[in-house]
Scaffold this motif. Structure first.
Motif, PDB file in Angstrom:
ATOM      1  N   VAL A 244      38.636  65.792  71.804  1.00 29.05           N
ATOM      2  CA  VAL A 244      39.020  64.751  70.859  1.00 29.05           C
ATOM      3  C   VAL A 244      38.823  63.400  71.545  1.00 29.05           C
ATOM      4  N   THR A 245      38.368  62.419  70.782  1.00 27.73           N
ATOM      5  CA  THR A 245      38.158  61.082  71.319  1.00 27.73           C
ATOM      6  C   THR A 245      39.009  60.082  70.556  1.00 27.73           C
ATOM      7  N   VAL A 246      39.703  59.232  71.288  1.00 27.46           N
ATOM      8  CA  VAL A 246      40.443  58.128  70.692  1.00 27.46           C
ATOM      9  C   VAL A 246      39.990  56.845  71.375  1.00 27.46           C
ATOM     10  N   GLU A 247      40.096  55.743  70.646  1.00 23.44           N
ATOM     11  CA  GLU A 247      39.700  54.451  71.198  1.00 23.44           C
ATOM     12  C   GLU A 247      40.939  53.583  71.376  1.00 23.44           C
ATOM     13  N   ALA A 248      41.055  52.959  72.522  1.00 20.98           N
ATOM     14  CA  ALA A 248      42.154  52.036  72.795  1.00 20.98           C
ATOM     15  C   ALA A 248      41.639  50.617  72.564  1.00 20.98           C
ATOM     16  N   VAL A 249      42.240  49.916  71.602  1.00 25.55           N
ATOM     17  CA  VAL A 249      41.810  48.566  71.238  1.00 25.55           C
ATOM     18  C   VAL A 249      42.945  47.591  71.564  1.00 25.55           C
ATOM     19  N   PRO A 250      42.794  46.789  72.626  1.00 25.06           N
ATOM     20  CA  PRO A 250      43.858  45.853  72.992  1.00 25.06           C
ATOM     21  C   PRO A 250      43.794  44.568  72.166  1.00 25.06           C
ATOM     22  N   THR A 251      44.925  43.871  72.078  1.00 19.30           N
ATOM     23  CA  THR A 251      44.956  42.561  71.422  1.00 19.30           C
ATOM     24  C   THR A 251      44.430  41.517  72.395  1.00 19.30           C
ATOM     25  N   SER A 252      44.249  40.309  71.916  1.00 20.91           N
ATOM     26  CA  SER A 252      43.713  39.244  72.777  1.00 20.91           C
ATOM     27  C   SER A 252      44.729  38.799  73.829  1.00 20.91           C
ATOM     28  N   THR A 253      46.011  39.061  73.622  1.00 19.68           N
ATOM     29  CA  THR A 253      47.045  38.653  74.584  1.00 19.68           C
ATOM     30  C   THR A 253      47.513  39.821  75.457  1.00 19.68           C
ATOM     31  N   PHE A 254      46.738  40.877  75.530  1.00 19.61           N
ATOM     32  CA  PHE A 254      47.120  42.077  76.279  1.00 19.61           C
ATOM     33  C   PHE A 254      47.146  41.768  77.774  1.00 19.61           C
TER      34      PHE A 254
ATOM     35  N   ALA B 283      41.002  67.995  81.602  1.00 17.41           N
ATOM     36  CA  ALA B 283      41.190  66.651  82.140  1.00 17.41           C
ATOM     37  C   ALA B 283      40.958  65.588  81.068  1.00 17.41           C
ATOM     38  N   VAL B 284      41.577  64.443  81.264  1.00 18.15           N
ATOM     39  CA  VAL B 284      41.353  63.280  80.408  1.00 18.15           C
ATOM     40  C   VAL B 284      40.235  62.471  81.042  1.00 18.15           C
ATOM     41  N   ARG B 285      39.327  62.038  80.208  1.00 20.05           N
ATOM     42  CA  ARG B 285      38.238  61.213  80.709  1.00 20.05           C
ATOM     43  C   ARG B 285      38.321  59.846  80.046  1.00 20.05           C
TER      44      ARG B 285
ATOM     45  N   TYR C 243      33.952  54.040  79.053  1.00 19.02           N
ATOM     46  CA  TYR C 243      33.784  52.651  78.639  1.00 19.02           C
ATOM     47  C   TYR C 243      32.360  52.457  78.149  1.00 19.02           C
ATOM     48  N   SER C 244      32.220  51.637  77.117  1.00 18.56           N
ATOM     49  CA  SER C 244      30.889  51.285  76.628  1.00 18.56           C
ATOM     50  C   SER C 244      30.924  49.834  76.179  1.00 18.56           C
ATOM     51  N   ALA C 245      29.757  49.246  76.091  1.00 18.69           N
ATOM     52  CA  ALA C 245      29.650  47.865  75.617  1.00 18.69           C
ATOM     53  C   ALA C 245      28.763  47.871  74.384  1.00 18.69           C
ATOM     54  N   ASP C 246      29.344  47.500  73.251  1.00 19.44           N
ATOM     55  CA  ASP C 246      28.608  47.413  71.991  1.00 19.44           C
ATOM     56  C   ASP C 246      28.649  45.967  71.508  1.00 19.44           C
ATOM     57  N   GLU C 247      27.482  45.379  71.359  1.00 21.69           N
ATOM     58  CA  GLU C 247      27.352  44.007  70.862  1.00 21.69           C
ATOM     59  C   GLU C 247      28.218  43.029  71.657  1.00 21.69           C
ATOM     60  N   GLY C 248      28.224  43.177  72.956  1.00 18.40           N
ATOM     61  CA  GLY C 248      28.958  42.258  73.814  1.00 18.40           C
ATOM     62  C   GLY C 248      30.442  42.529  73.930  1.00 18.40           C
ATOM     63  N   LYS C 249      30.949  43.571  73.271  1.00 15.53           N
ATOM     64  CA  LYS C 249      32.375  43.907  73.348  1.00 15.53           C
ATOM     65  C   LYS C 249      32.546  45.200  74.133  1.00 15.53           C
ATOM     66  N   MET C 250      33.470  45.166  75.063  1.00 15.16           N
ATOM     67  CA  MET C 250      33.753  46.371  75.833  1.00 15.16           C
ATOM     68  C   MET C 250      34.714  47.247  75.047  1.00 15.16           C
ATOM     69  N   ARG C 251      34.414  48.545  75.021  1.00 11.55           N
ATOM     70  CA  ARG C 251      35.261  49.502  74.299  1.00 11.55           C
ATOM     71  C   ARG C 251      35.747  50.563  75.276  1.00 11.55           C
ATOM     72  N   CYS C 252      37.005  50.968  75.123  1.00  5.58           N
ATOM     73  CA  CYS C 252      37.607  51.980  75.982  1.00  5.58           C
ATOM     74  C   CYS C 252      37.920  53.217  75.140  1.00  5.58           C
ATOM     75  N   PHE C 253      37.408  54.361  75.579  1.00  8.05           N
ATOM     76  CA  PHE C 253      37.637  55.620  74.883  1.00  8.05           C
ATOM     77  C   PHE C 253      38.378  56.573  75.809  1.00  8.05           C
ATOM     78  N   LEU C 254      39.304  57.307  75.238  1.00  2.00           N
ATOM     79  CA  LEU C 254      39.985  58.389  75.941  1.00  2.00           C
ATOM     80  C   LEU C 254      39.496  59.687  75.331  1.00  2.00           C
ATOM     81  N   GLU C 255      39.091  60.612  76.170  1.00  6.59           N
ATOM     82  CA  GLU C 255      38.598  61.894  75.693  1.00  6.59           C
ATOM     83  C   GLU C 255      39.407  62.989  76.366  1.00  6.59           C
TER      84      GLU C 255
END
Length: 153
Positions: free
Chosen positions: A56-66, A96-98, A101-113
Motif C-alpha cells: 500500500v502506498t500513502v503520500e505525506a503532504v506537509p503544509t507550508s509552515t511544517f 519493511a516500510v519504505r 521521494y520523487s519530484a514532479d513539476e518542481g515539487k518534492m513528494r514523499c511516499f510511504l510504502e
C-alpha cells in the motif's frame, strides 16, 4: 595417584562411545532436518513475495509552515516501527516500510510504502501539519528491480 587425568580420560571415552552410538541416528535425521529447512525457506520466500506484491502506498503532504520538533519526529519513527509487527510471520524485507521521494513539476513528494496489512498504521497522521493521502492506484511508483546475474535489460 588421583588427579584430573583419569577422570578426563573416562569422560573422553564416554563421549566417544555415545558419539559412536548416536551416529546412525544423526545420519538418519540429517535428511529430515534438511527437508524441513528447505520447506521453511520456501514458505518464507512465498510469504515475502506475497507481501511485496500487495503493498500500500500513502503520500505525506506537509503544509507550508511544517517544522517538526525532535519529539514529533521520534513519535513518527516509533509509529513507523510498528508497521513490521502488523505483518506477522513475514521476513523483515517483506514487511519493511519504505520511504520514497520523487519530484514532479518542481515539487518534492514523499511516499510511504508498506504491507497491505499495515494500511491503517501507514494512513495515521504522524505530524500535526501533514496530511496523509491514500493512493488507490499505485502505478505512479514502480518497484526497483535488479536483473539477475547474466541477464540483460
Amino acid at each position: 595417584m588421583t588427579g584430573p587425568l583419569p577422570i578426563l580420560g573416562d569422560t573422553i571415552t564416554n563421549v566417544g562411545f555415545w558419539a559412536g552410538t548416536a551416529a546412525p541416528y544423526l545420519a538418519a535425521a540429517s535428511p529430515v532436518a534438511l527437508a524441513l529447512w528447505a520447506w521453511w525457506a520456501g514458505r518464507r520466500a512465498r510469504l515475502v513475495r506475497a507481501c511485496l506484491a500487495g503493498r500500500v502506498t500513502v503520500e505525506a503532504v506537509p503544509t507550508s509552515t511544517f517544522d517538526p520538533g525532535p519529539g514529533e519526529v521520534s513519535r513518527w519513527a516509533n509509529q513507523l516501527g510498528r508497521v513490521h509487527y502488523s505483518a506477522e510471520g513475514v521476513a523483515a524485507r517483506g514487511s519493511a516500510v519504505r520511504l520514497r521521494y520523487s519530484a514532479d513539476e518542481g515539487k518534492m513528494r514523499c511516499f510511504l510504502e508498506g504491507p497491505a496489512t499495515a494500511a491503517a498504521v501507514l494512513a495515521m497522521p504522524g505530524f500535526a501539519e501533514v496530511e496523509v493521502r491514500v493512493h488507490h492506484e499505485q502505478q505512479s511508483i514502480q518497484p526497483v528491480r535488479f536483473p539477475a546475474t547474466g541477464e540483460t535489460q
